[in-house]
Design an enzyme around this catalytic site. Structure first.
Site, short mmCIF file in Angstrom:
data_model
loop_
_atom_site.label_atom_id
_atom_site.label_comp_id
_atom_site.label_asym_id
_atom_site.label_seq_id
_atom_site.Cartn_x
_atom_site.Cartn_y
_atom_site.Cartn_z
N THR A 126 -1.01 10.23 -4.24
CA THR A 126 -0.77 9.19 -3.23
C THR A 126 -0.61 9.76 -1.83
OG1 THR A 126 0.41 8.01 -4.97
CG2 THR A 126 0.67 7.17 -2.74
N GLU A 127 -1.20 9.06 -0.87
CA GLU A 127 -1.07 9.44 0.54
C GLU A 127 -0.57 8.23 1.33
OE1 GLU A 127 -4.82 10.97 1.89
OE2 GLU A 127 -4.81 12.56 0.38
N ALA A 130 -3.33 5.89 1.19
CA ALA A 130 -4.13 5.83 -0.05
C ALA A 130 -3.17 5.80 -1.24
CB ALA A 130 -5.06 7.04 -0.15
N PHE A 156 5.39 10.26 -1.79
CA PHE A 156 5.91 9.83 -3.11
C PHE A 156 5.64 10.83 -4.22
CE2 PHE A 156 4.91 5.34 -1.45
CZ PHE A 156 6.19 5.17 -0.95
N GLN A 242 -3.36 7.28 -20.55
CA GLN A 242 -2.17 7.81 -21.22
C GLN A 242 -0.93 7.64 -20.32
OE1 GLN A 242 -2.49 11.09 -23.84
NE2 GLN A 242 -0.78 12.16 -22.93
N GLU A 243 -1.14 7.87 -19.02
CA GLU A 243 -0.02 7.71 -18.08
C GLU A 243 0.49 6.27 -18.11
OE1 GLU A 243 -0.84 9.09 -14.12
OE2 GLU A 243 0.95 8.15 -13.29
N ARG A 244 -0.43 5.31 -18.12
CA ARG A 244 -0.03 3.90 -18.11
C ARG A 244 0.67 3.52 -19.41
NH1 ARG A 244 -5.44 2.28 -14.80
NH2 ARG A 244 -4.51 2.87 -12.81
C1 LIG Z 1 9.32 6.02 -8.00
C2 LIG Z 1 7.90 6.36 -7.66
C3 LIG Z 1 7.40 7.61 -8.01
C4 LIG Z 1 6.08 7.95 -7.67
N1 LIG Z 1 5.61 9.21 -8.01
C5 LIG Z 1 4.36 9.56 -7.62
C6 LIG Z 1 3.87 10.89 -7.88
O1 LIG Z 1 4.54 11.71 -8.49
N2 LIG Z 1 2.64 11.23 -7.43
C7 LIG Z 1 1.85 10.33 -6.74
O2 LIG Z 1 0.74 10.69 -6.39
N3 LIG Z 1 2.28 9.07 -6.49
C8 LIG Z 1 3.52 8.67 -6.90
N4 LIG Z 1 3.98 7.40 -6.63
C9 LIG Z 1 3.17 6.51 -5.82
C10 LIG Z 1 2.53 5.38 -6.58
O3 LIG Z 1 1.53 5.85 -7.42
C11 LIG Z 1 2.02 4.40 -5.53
O4 LIG Z 1 3.18 3.81 -4.95
C12 LIG Z 1 1.11 3.34 -6.10
O5 LIG Z 1 -0.12 3.91 -6.40
C13 LIG Z 1 0.90 2.17 -5.16
O6 LIG Z 1 0.50 2.60 -3.90
P1 LIG Z 1 1.24 2.07 -2.56
O7 LIG Z 1 2.70 2.20 -2.79
O8 LIG Z 1 0.63 2.78 -1.44
O9 LIG Z 1 0.92 0.54 -2.50
P2 LIG Z 1 -0.44 -0.14 -2.01
O10 LIG Z 1 -1.59 0.43 -2.73
O11 LIG Z 1 -0.47 -0.12 -0.52
O12 LIG Z 1 -0.21 -1.62 -2.50
C14 LIG Z 1 0.64 -2.56 -1.82
C15 LIG Z 1 0.46 -3.90 -2.50
O13 LIG Z 1 -0.91 -4.34 -2.39
C16 LIG Z 1 -1.45 -4.59 -3.68
N5 LIG Z 1 -2.85 -4.18 -3.74
C17 LIG Z 1 -3.38 -3.05 -3.26
N6 LIG Z 1 -4.70 -2.99 -3.55
C18 LIG Z 1 -5.00 -4.14 -4.20
C19 LIG Z 1 -6.19 -4.68 -4.74
N7 LIG Z 1 -7.36 -4.05 -4.69
N8 LIG Z 1 -6.12 -5.89 -5.36
C20 LIG Z 1 -4.95 -6.56 -5.44
N9 LIG Z 1 -3.79 -6.09 -4.93
C21 LIG Z 1 -3.81 -4.90 -4.33
C22 LIG Z 1 -0.62 -3.76 -4.61
O14 LIG Z 1 -0.65 -4.26 -5.93
C23 LIG Z 1 0.76 -3.86 -4.00
O15 LIG Z 1 1.34 -5.06 -4.38
C24 LIG Z 1 5.27 7.02 -7.00
C25 LIG Z 1 5.78 5.75 -6.68
C26 LIG Z 1 7.08 5.42 -7.01
C27 LIG Z 1 7.58 4.04 -6.67
#
Ligand SMILES: Cc1cc2nc3c(=O)[nH]c(=O)nc-3n(C[C@H](O)[C@H](O)[C@H](O)COP(=O)(O)OP(=O)(O)OC[C@H]3O[C@@H](n4cnc5c(N)ncnc54)[C@H](O)[C@@H]3O)c2cc1C
Length: 380
Positions: A126-127, A130, A156, A242-244
């Protein structure tokens, strides 16, 4: 109804793990939550005790576990009511990328340490711009002789402070198609140009070290690529199931934990005479909670069995992930109602569980994304 065939050895493994947690984890969890950190030494202890990376083959230091050991470990850690020692991220999310796709050299170099707990793993996908849309990744990986130069930022990243090795997703800026541009690299945090940013203070998961990471001309050996160049998306998609599944299981296990705590409380107030005269609503609420947990567990265990049998369960895993992570919220809310204000006290285990369960719908693909996947596969 027995869906998963846990052997006597699996059952003993669960008992040993519970005993380990009772001695090494449970007495410290409140402190870890207060400090917003866990000591690194616990990773080593749990690894040495033989509870990490069940899926790693013996030739790379594994101890001959199988996916049912992974399931047991994931269930039991959640029941310690904290997400600091997040062993399923290390064992079931990160290590499989190395076991399945990395070169022999990298497997031999890193996997034994992952099993022993000497190497703690994290994944940096995650970025800031992104999250769900991984095609928008901006971190770059540019070849320079026998090195790769990384530049960019991640957010994150769990295990960010205790981590010894990170799986980093980065793209070749020369390749336009994002699905062919991304590769996965193994990066040690001691590499010059690798900087650990601030620890992110979160609503839940207090003991988990979630951080920002920065790469500034961070040079790693070219051989630290996982698998083939440009196959990053393929590998991520391959292992995300598997992660999910494990995340869904975490939601279910947490709901089971909340149900147990609620039952203990109900029995206590029943026996000490403080149960309200009109008790039917509380009974019905508990019945609803128990039903939600049982139905979800039955579904998820069936999915785990299908996963072990190698079936295509992408649709069902997405269903299980969104369902379990929303179900646990309903169960946590219901429990809160039963406890009343006592449930809001920080010393009450329900309070932490209520906060922690909220994040499960976000990571490993948000629930909206799960519904998108299902809608596509249903051809809607
Ligand atoms: C406790 C915690 C631990 C984490 N650990 C890691 C880690 O170790 N490594 C790592 O890489 N990441 C990690 N993450 C990040 C996590 O994978 C991301 O938060 C997640 O992928 C969502 O991205 P975002 O937060 O940027 O939300 P966004 O992608 O910006 O989404 C915001 C909202 O928009 C909605 N949305 C976005 N795109 C769409 C679409 N196409 N259609 C419909 N709705 C959409 C989403 O469902 C959400 O409701 C962690 C997150 C948490 C909360």
């Amino acid at each position: 109804m027995e869906i998963l065939k846990f052997t006597e050895e699996h059952k003993q493994y669960r008992e040993r793990l519970r005993a380990f947690f009772a001695k090494e984890v449970l007495p410290h969890v409140d402190q870890w939550e207060k400090e917003h950190a866990i000591p690194k030494s616990i990773w080593n202890k749990i690894g040495k005790a033989g509870f990490l990376c069940a899926g790693v083959p013996k030739e790379y230091g594994g101890w001959g576990g199988d996916f049912l050991h992974s399931i047991i470990a994931s269930e039991e850690i959640v029941k310690t009511n904290h997400y600091g020692l997040i062993i399923f991220l290390h064992s079931e999310v990160c290590a499989p990328y190395i076991s399945a796709f990395a070169s022999e050299e990298l497997k031999k170099k890193y996997l034994p340490g992952c099993v022993s707990g000497d190497i703690v793993l994290g994944v940096a996908m995650t970025e800031p711009n992104a999250g769900s849309d991984l095609a928008a990744l901006a971190t770059t990986a540019v070849e320079d002789g026998d090195q790769i130069v990384l530049n960019g930022a991640k957010i994150f990243t769990s295990n960010g402070i205790n981590g010894d090795l990170f799986i980093v997703a980065a793209k070749d800026p020369e390749i336009e198609n994002p699905y062919q541009a991304v590769s996965l690299y193994l990066v040690e945090p001691t590499t010059p140009g690798f900087q650990i940013g601030q620890k992110l203070e979160k609503m839940g998961f207090h003991s988990q070290d979630t951080v920002e990471l920065f790469f500034s001309d961070c040079r790693i050996p070219k051989n630290n690529i996982i698998g083939e160049k440009g196959k990053g998306f393929y590998y991520l998609m391959n292992k995300l199931q598997q992660e999910r599944l494990v995340c869904a299981l975490a939601g279910m296990s947490q709901a089971e934990f909340i149900l147990d705590e609620t039952l203990k409380h109900y029995k206590k107030i029943k026996s000490n005479g403080s149960l309200p005269k009109i008790r039917q609503s509380k009974q019905h609420t508990i019945v609803d909670m128990a039903t939600e947990v049982k139905v979800t567990k039955t579904f998820l265990y069936t999915l785990i069995k299908d996963h072990i049998d190698g079936k295509d369960i992408v649709t069902e895993t997405s269903m299980g992930k969104f369902w379990a992570s929303e179900m646990v919220r309903r169960v946590a809310d219901a429990s809160f109602e039963i406890f009343g204000l006592e449930g809001a006290l920080e010393k009450n285990r329900i309070e932490r569980a209520w906060r922690d369960c909220r994040g499960i719908s976000i990571f490993a693909g948000t629930n909206q994304i799960m519904r998108e996947i299902i809608a596509k596969r249903m051809d809607l």
